[in-house]
Motif scaffolding. Structure first.
Motif, PDB file in Angstrom:
ATOM      1  N   THR A 192      63.134  86.504 -59.036  1.00  0.00           N
ATOM      2  CA  THR A 192      63.144  87.963 -58.877  1.00  0.00           C
ATOM      3  C   THR A 192      63.341  88.615 -60.251  1.00  0.00           C
ATOM      4  OG1 THR A 192      65.498  87.677 -58.350  1.00  0.00           O
ATOM      5  CG2 THR A 192      64.013  88.187 -56.516  1.00  0.00           C
ATOM      6  N   PHE A 193      62.708  89.754 -60.443  1.00  0.00           N
ATOM      7  CA  PHE A 193      63.082  90.582 -61.578  1.00  0.00           C
ATOM      8  C   PHE A 193      64.464  91.159 -61.264  1.00  0.00           C
ATOM      9  CE2 PHE A 193      58.347  90.795 -61.856  1.00  0.00           C
ATOM     10  CZ  PHE A 193      58.226  90.181 -63.086  1.00  0.00           C
ATOM     11  N   GLU A 194      65.116  91.734 -62.245  1.00  0.00           N
ATOM     12  CA  GLU A 194      66.487  92.183 -62.068  1.00  0.00           C
ATOM     13  C   GLU A 194      66.564  93.493 -61.273  1.00  0.00           C
ATOM     14  OE1 GLU A 194      65.225  90.942 -64.964  1.00  0.00           O
ATOM     15  OE2 GLU A 194      66.217  89.068 -64.413  1.00  0.00           O
ATOM     16  N   THR A 195      67.655  93.635 -60.549  1.00  0.00           N
ATOM     17  CA  THR A 195      67.970  94.939 -59.952  1.00  0.00           C
ATOM     18  C   THR A 195      68.467  95.845 -61.077  1.00  0.00           C
ATOM     19  OG1 THR A 195      70.300  94.396 -59.607  1.00  0.00           O
ATOM     20  CG2 THR A 195      68.772  93.807 -57.818  1.00  0.00           C
ATOM     21  N   GLU A 242      51.722  93.398 -64.262  1.00  0.00           N
ATOM     22  CA  GLU A 242      52.040  94.304 -65.383  1.00  0.00           C
ATOM     23  C   GLU A 242      52.626  93.544 -66.567  1.00  0.00           C
ATOM     24  OE1 GLU A 242      53.080  98.303 -62.781  1.00  0.00           O
ATOM     25  OE2 GLU A 242      54.691  97.075 -63.590  1.00  0.00           O
ATOM     26  N   VAL A 243      53.435  92.539 -66.239  1.00  0.00           N
ATOM     27  CA  VAL A 243      54.024  91.718 -67.297  1.00  0.00           C
ATOM     28  C   VAL A 243      52.911  91.047 -68.089  1.00  0.00           C
ATOM     29  CG1 VAL A 243      55.344  89.585 -67.710  1.00  0.00           C
ATOM     30  CG2 VAL A 243      56.268  91.347 -66.202  1.00  0.00           C
ATOM     31  N   LEU A 244      51.943  90.472 -67.358  1.00  0.00           N
ATOM     32  CA  LEU A 244      50.835  89.781 -68.026  1.00  0.00           C
ATOM     33  C   LEU A 244      50.002  90.756 -68.858  1.00  0.00           C
ATOM     34  CD1 LEU A 244      49.535  87.273 -65.304  1.00  0.00           C
ATOM     35  CD2 LEU A 244      50.998  86.809 -67.271  1.00  0.00           C
ATOM     36  N   GLU A 288      71.684  94.695 -62.197  1.00  0.00           N
ATOM     37  CA  GLU A 288      71.617  93.476 -63.022  1.00  0.00           C
ATOM     38  C   GLU A 288      71.145  93.772 -64.440  1.00  0.00           C
ATOM     39  OE1 GLU A 288      70.842  90.369 -59.302  1.00  0.00           O
ATOM     40  OE2 GLU A 288      69.144  91.273 -60.342  1.00  0.00           O
ATOM     41  N   TYR A 289      70.154  94.669 -64.579  1.00  0.00           N
ATOM     42  CA  TYR A 289      69.738  95.062 -65.935  1.00  0.00           C
ATOM     43  C   TYR A 289      70.926  95.662 -66.678  1.00  0.00           C
ATOM     44  CZ  TYR A 289      64.652  94.448 -65.174  1.00  0.00           C
ATOM     45  OH  TYR A 289      63.396  93.945 -64.957  1.00  0.00           O
ATOM     46  N   LYS A 290      71.723  96.452 -65.948  1.00  0.00           N
ATOM     47  CA  LYS A 290      72.921  97.063 -66.541  1.00  0.00           C
ATOM     48  C   LYS A 290      73.879  95.972 -67.011  1.00  0.00           C
ATOM     49  CE  LYS A 290      74.613 101.476 -65.015  1.00  0.00           C
ATOM     50  NZ  LYS A 290      75.052 102.211 -63.819  1.00  0.00           N
ATOM     51  N   ASN A 333      57.966  84.263 -75.363  1.00  0.00           N
ATOM     52  CA  ASN A 333      58.105  84.621 -73.955  1.00  0.00           C
ATOM     53  C   ASN A 333      57.817  86.100 -73.740  1.00  0.00           C
ATOM     54  OD1 ASN A 333      60.600  86.263 -74.242  1.00  0.00           O
ATOM     55  ND2 ASN A 333      61.546  84.291 -74.762  1.00  0.00           N
ATOM     56  N   ALA A 334      57.573  86.428 -72.477  1.00  0.00           N
ATOM     57  CA  ALA A 334      57.499  87.825 -72.043  1.00  0.00           C
ATOM     58  C   ALA A 334      58.880  88.153 -71.485  1.00  0.00           C
ATOM     59  CB  ALA A 334      56.440  87.981 -70.968  1.00  0.00           C
ATOM     60  N   ALA A 335      59.388  89.342 -71.798  1.00  0.00           N
ATOM     61  CA  ALA A 335      60.752  89.642 -71.381  1.00  0.00           C
ATOM     62  C   ALA A 335      60.917  91.091 -70.961  1.00  0.00           C
ATOM     63  CB  ALA A 335      61.709  89.331 -72.538  1.00  0.00           C
ATOM     64  N   GLY A 336      61.888  91.313 -70.089  1.00  0.00           N
ATOM     65  CA  GLY A 336      62.307  92.667 -69.756  1.00  0.00           C
ATOM     66  C   GLY A 336      63.270  93.136 -70.841  1.00  0.00           C
ATOM     67  N   CYS A 337      63.414  94.438 -70.965  1.00  0.00           N
ATOM     68  CA  CYS A 337      64.202  94.963 -72.070  1.00  0.00           C
ATOM     69  C   CYS A 337      65.210  96.001 -71.595  1.00  0.00           C
ATOM     70  CB  CYS A 337      63.245  95.589 -73.083  1.00  0.00           C
ATOM     71  SG  CYS A 337      64.096  96.287 -74.490  1.00  0.00           S
ATOM     72  N   VAL A 393      58.256  92.508 -75.290  1.00  0.00           N
ATOM     73  CA  VAL A 393      58.793  93.404 -74.262  1.00  0.00           C
ATOM     74  C   VAL A 393      57.653  93.813 -73.331  1.00  0.00           C
ATOM     75  CG1 VAL A 393      59.847  95.652 -73.819  1.00  0.00           C
ATOM     76  CG2 VAL A 393      60.620  94.269 -75.768  1.00  0.00           C
ATOM     77  N   THR A 394      57.765  93.402 -72.077  1.00  0.00           N
ATOM     78  CA  THR A 394      56.690  93.716 -71.121  1.00  0.00           C
ATOM     79  C   THR A 394      57.109  94.783 -70.118  1.00  0.00           C
ATOM     80  OG1 THR A 394      57.397  91.890 -69.726  1.00  0.00           O
ATOM     81  CG2 THR A 394      55.610  91.446 -71.289  1.00  0.00           C
ATOM     82  N   ASP A 395      58.400  95.068 -70.044  1.00  0.00           N
ATOM     83  CA  ASP A 395      58.870  96.102 -69.119  1.00  0.00           C
ATOM     84  C   ASP A 395      60.270  96.542 -69.518  1.00  0.00           C
ATOM     85  OD1 ASP A 395      59.001  93.217 -67.895  1.00  0.00           O
ATOM     86  OD2 ASP A 395      60.776  94.263 -67.151  1.00  0.00           O
ATOM     87  N   MET A 396      60.587  97.786 -69.146  1.00  0.00           N
ATOM     88  CA  MET A 396      61.890  98.343 -69.502  1.00  0.00           C
ATOM     89  C   MET A 396      62.809  98.330 -68.277  1.00  0.00           C
ATOM     90  SD  MET A 396      61.606  98.974 -72.705  1.00  0.00           S
ATOM     91  CE  MET A 396      63.164  99.811 -72.992  1.00  0.00           C
ATOM     92  N   CYS A 404      67.107  91.724 -74.405  1.00  0.00           N
ATOM     93  CA  CYS A 404      65.992  91.325 -73.551  1.00  0.00           C
ATOM     94  C   CYS A 404      66.450  90.294 -72.534  1.00  0.00           C
ATOM     95  CB  CYS A 404      64.868  90.725 -74.391  1.00  0.00           C
ATOM     96  SG  CYS A 404      63.882  91.985 -75.224  1.00  0.00           S
ATOM     97  N   VAL A 405      65.717  90.225 -71.430  1.00  0.00           N
ATOM     98  CA  VAL A 405      66.065  89.272 -70.377  1.00  0.00           C
ATOM     99  C   VAL A 405      64.794  88.601 -69.867  1.00  0.00           C
ATOM    100  CG1 VAL A 405      66.069  91.147 -68.644  1.00  0.00           C
ATOM    101  CG2 VAL A 405      67.226  88.990 -68.129  1.00  0.00           C
ATOM    102  N   GLY A 406      64.918  87.308 -69.611  1.00  0.00           N
ATOM    103  CA  GLY A 406      63.751  86.577 -69.127  1.00  0.00           C
ATOM    104  C   GLY A 406      64.151  85.296 -68.412  1.00  0.00           C
ATOM    105  N   MET A 407      63.138  84.538 -68.008  1.00  0.00           N
ATOM    106  CA  MET A 407      63.375  83.381 -67.145  1.00  0.00           C
ATOM    107  C   MET A 407      63.023  82.050 -67.821  1.00  0.00           C
ATOM    108  SD  MET A 407      61.556  85.063 -63.810  1.00  0.00           S
ATOM    109  CE  MET A 407      61.710  86.833 -63.479  1.00  0.00           C
ATOM    110  N   SER A 408      62.996  82.053 -69.142  1.00  0.00           N
ATOM    111  CA  SER A 408      62.599  80.809 -69.829  1.00  0.00           C
ATOM    112  C   SER A 408      63.393  80.643 -71.119  1.00  0.00           C
ATOM    113  CB  SER A 408      61.099  80.875 -70.147  1.00  0.00           C
ATOM    114  OG  SER A 408      60.842  81.873 -71.115  1.00  0.00           O
TER     115      SER A 408
HETATM  116  N1  HPA Z   1      63.136  90.243 -66.172  1.00  0.00           N
HETATM  117  C1  HPA Z   1      63.100  88.922 -66.223  1.00  0.00           C
HETATM  118  N2  HPA Z   1      62.080  88.237 -66.699  1.00  0.00           N
HETATM  119  C2  HPA Z   1      61.029  88.922 -67.177  1.00  0.00           C
HETATM  120  C3  HPA Z   1      61.019  90.307 -67.136  1.00  0.00           C
HETATM  121  C4  HPA Z   1      62.121  91.005 -66.607  1.00  0.00           C
HETATM  122  O1  HPA Z   1      62.167  92.236 -66.536  1.00  0.00           O
HETATM  123  N3  HPA Z   1      59.832  90.693 -67.677  1.00  0.00           N
HETATM  124  C5  HPA Z   1      59.166  89.569 -68.026  1.00  0.00           C
HETATM  125  N4  HPA Z   1      59.898  88.501 -67.704  1.00  0.00           N
END
Ligand code: HPA
Length: 270
Positions: A189-192, A247-249, A195-197, A110-114, A231-234, A206-210
């Motif tokens: 939605t990506f996290e606020t 950007e994630v892609l 929410e990341y906190k 998966n692609a995930a936020g970090c 990790v696709t975004d911080m 890491c956080v993601g939707m799958s």
């Molecule tokens: N949050 C949730 N799902 C994601 C993210 C993210 O920042 N990046 C890629 N998938």
């Protein structure tokens, strides 16, 4: 559900001679792993009975059967997300199909936020464990014992022995592999920032939707899993980005050769 799974499995067995040992779910921007396969056949999801059709940009939506070296593999190019509107039984239906196609191991990416500031965009993380924050559970409802038990043990959702093997493979090929916790949220939605906190406070990296629903269902059927996040975004406070899907892609695409190499060498190591 049982009958639907068996119907889909017999359809697929009629279209391929491959009896897959490995199942691979390719996350956003990670679909080109199939270039490492000697492909026997590619079956678009819309041709597969009982399969939903993927709606997300960047997800191709096909089952790809073939070989990696001498190993038989089925890859899911594109997966189904809860945020697309499917219920959890639908989201995880393909995992049940893969199991009855005969796979012994499921590799999930998966692609995930970090939220771990020791990581950076493009890093690859082995999933050690997960936290399920989805509002619906794929095993809710009457349990079919043919698939697995009512109460599923989740002490080792991501097989320790598979993780150890992946770490050895990574070291052998000079791949910097992190290991951490993935938290699954419904999105879209990506996290606020708050929410990341929260994700960080809860103990995830890491956080993601799958991934989480798929691994739960895989464990229901006693399938061993290996999970890989890119990790696709911080999302940590100091380096939070204004992330968007493009950007994630793109970030996933950049890390794709590393993930591809890791999965390929992992499979070849058996
Ligand atoms: N949050 C949730 N799902 C994601 C993210 C993210 O920042 N990046 C890629 N998938």
């Amino acid at each position: 559900m049982w009958d639907k799974v068996q119907e889909t499995v017999s359809y697929l067995k009629g279209r391929t001679t491959i009896s897959p040992e490995f199942g691979v779910i390719l996350g956003s921007g990670l679909g080109s792993f199939t270039n490492d396969m000697e492909i026997e056949c590619t079956i678009p999801y819309e041709e597969i009975p009982n399969f939903p059709v993927s709606t997300v940009l960047g997800h191709k939506g096909a089952l790809v059967f073939g070989k990696v070296g001498t190993k038989s593999v089925v890859a899911m190019q594109g997966r189904f997300h809860f945020y697309e509107g499917y219920d959890m039984q639908t989201v995880t239906f393909p995992v049940r199909v893969l199991k009855y196609l005969g796979i012994n191991q499921l590799i999930v990416s998966n692609a995930a936020g970090c939220v771990n500031s020791d990581y950076k965009v493009g890093d690859v993380m082995l999933i050690k464990d997960h936290i399920n924050f989805f509002p619906e559970h794929p095993l809710r409802g009457k349990n079919d014992e043919r698939f697995g038990p009512r109460f599923v043990n989740m002490s080792e959702p991501y097989s320790k022995s598979l993780r150890n093997r992946a770490k050895v493979i990574a070291a052998l090929h000079g791949i910097d592999l992190k290991e951490g916790i993935y938290l699954g949220l419904q999105g879209p939605t990506f996290e606020t920032l708050a929410e990341y906190k929260m994700v960080k406070i809860l103990g995830a990296d890491c956080v993601g939707m799958s991934t989480v629903p798929e691994v739960i269902v895989a464990r229901h059927m006693n399938l061993d899993c290996l999970g890989i996040s890119v990790v696709t975004d911080m999302g940590d406070e100091d380096s939070i980005m204004e992330v968007n899907h493009q950007e994630v892609l793109e970030a996933a695409k950049k890390a794709e050769p590393v993930v591809r190499k890791l999965i390929k060498e992992f499979i070849l190591s058996f």
